[in-house]
Design a protein around this motif. Structure first.
Motif, short mmCIF file in Angstrom:
data_model
loop_
_atom_site.label_atom_id
_atom_site.label_comp_id
_atom_site.label_asym_id
_atom_site.label_seq_id
_atom_site.Cartn_x
_atom_site.Cartn_y
_atom_site.Cartn_z
N GLY A 212 25.48 -62.93 -41.63
CA GLY A 212 26.26 -64.00 -41.01
C GLY A 212 26.65 -63.66 -39.59
O GLY A 212 26.52 -64.49 -38.68
N TYR A 213 27.09 -62.42 -39.39
CA TYR A 213 27.47 -62.03 -38.02
C TYR A 213 26.23 -61.95 -37.13
O TYR A 213 26.28 -62.32 -35.96
CB TYR A 213 28.24 -60.70 -38.00
N ALA A 214 25.12 -61.49 -37.69
CA ALA A 214 23.87 -61.46 -36.91
C ALA A 214 23.49 -62.87 -36.47
O ALA A 214 23.07 -63.08 -35.32
CB ALA A 214 22.75 -60.82 -37.73
N LEU A 215 23.65 -63.85 -37.35
CA LEU A 215 23.37 -65.24 -36.98
C LEU A 215 24.30 -65.71 -35.87
O LEU A 215 23.87 -66.40 -34.94
CB LEU A 215 23.49 -66.16 -38.20
N VAL A 216 25.57 -65.33 -35.96
CA VAL A 216 26.53 -65.70 -34.91
C VAL A 216 26.09 -65.10 -33.58
O VAL A 216 26.08 -65.79 -32.55
CB VAL A 216 27.96 -65.24 -35.28
N THR A 217 25.69 -63.83 -33.57
CA THR A 217 25.26 -63.20 -32.32
C THR A 217 23.97 -63.80 -31.79
O THR A 217 23.71 -63.75 -30.58
CB THR A 217 25.09 -61.67 -32.45
N LEU A 218 23.18 -64.39 -32.68
CA LEU A 218 21.95 -65.07 -32.25
C LEU A 218 22.24 -66.47 -31.71
O LEU A 218 21.34 -67.13 -31.21
CB LEU A 218 20.96 -65.17 -33.42
N GLY A 219 23.49 -66.92 -31.84
CA GLY A 219 23.87 -68.23 -31.32
C GLY A 219 23.96 -69.31 -32.37
O GLY A 219 24.34 -70.44 -32.08
N ASP A 220 23.63 -69.00 -33.61
CA ASP A 220 23.72 -69.98 -34.70
C ASP A 220 25.06 -69.80 -35.41
O ASP A 220 25.14 -69.34 -36.55
CB ASP A 220 22.54 -69.79 -35.67
N VAL A 221 26.12 -70.17 -34.71
CA VAL A 221 27.49 -69.90 -35.17
C VAL A 221 27.80 -70.59 -36.49
O VAL A 221 28.31 -69.95 -37.42
CB VAL A 221 28.51 -70.29 -34.07
N LEU B 174 28.70 -68.53 -39.84
CA LEU B 174 30.03 -68.59 -40.46
C LEU B 174 29.96 -69.06 -41.91
O LEU B 174 30.71 -68.58 -42.74
CB LEU B 174 30.95 -69.49 -39.66
N SER B 175 29.03 -69.96 -42.19
CA SER B 175 28.94 -70.43 -43.58
C SER B 175 28.36 -69.31 -44.45
O SER B 175 28.69 -69.14 -45.58
CB SER B 175 28.06 -71.68 -43.68
#
Length: 185
Positions: A171-180, A184-185
């Motif tokens: 989830g955090y990796a997705l956030v850092t990739l810009g897919d917030v 978060l989900s």
């Protein structure tokens, strides 16, 4: 000292009245505590930062935080993130360490952004270590590309795990990739 007593009294009076203590009083008390190696210096610095969140106060607090009793080294990346967010990250070594810690934690997109900021600020890319900085940049680009290519597979595998640790990491990796939202989900 009398200065410390007067400043402490003024701070206590303001706090008891529900008011913000005067910045000058907090500075005088912090200075007196620092000169006498009083352990209350950290608490005074926290009050100063809470009431007057200036870049200089952030720098002083974050420089001391890793030396605080009981501080765990596993929070080193978080301290560097706070330095970056507060505008107090400027040293070449800090950029290098932060990028390396982000890579080790499995966040190459974050590491890539850190390296990019380091190069943009001039902290990376010059001097005797310029070649080392370039190797770190190449590594972050490579790992970021690999992470982007495998994120869907990792997310699917993490959803099947018994604990949520891998889900948090993905989830955090997705956030850092810009897919917030997805992260978060």
């Amino acid at each position: 000292s009398a200065i410390a007593r007067d400043a402490a009294a003024a701070i206590a009076t303001a706090e008891q009245a529900g008011q913000r203590p005067a910045e000058d009083d907090l500075l005088r008390l912090a200075d007196a505590y620092q000169r006498s190696n009083n352990p209350a210096y950290n608490a005074t610095l926290e009050k100063l930062l809470f009431n007057y969140p200036k870049k200089d106060y952030w720098a002083a607090y974050l420089a001391r935080l890793p030396r605080k009793s009981g501080f765990s080294g596993r929070y080193a990346l978080d301290v560097l993130r706070l330095k970056l967010a507060s505008g107090t990250l400027s040293a070449t070594d800090d950029y290098m360490e932060m990028a390396q810690l982000a890579l080790q934690a499995g966040y190459p997109a974050e590491a890539k952004k850190i390296v990019e900021r380091g190069f943009a600020s001039g902290a990376l890319g010059s001097g005797a270590e310029a070649e080392r900085h370039k190797r770190l940049q190449d590594l972050t680009l490579k790992q970021d590309a690999e992470s982007r290519a495998s994120i869907a597979t990792r997310a699917s595998a993490a959803a099947d795990e018994k604990t949520g640790d891998d889900l948090v990491k993905v989830g955090y990796a997705l956030v850092t990739l810009g897919d917030v939202d997805k992260g978060l989900s």
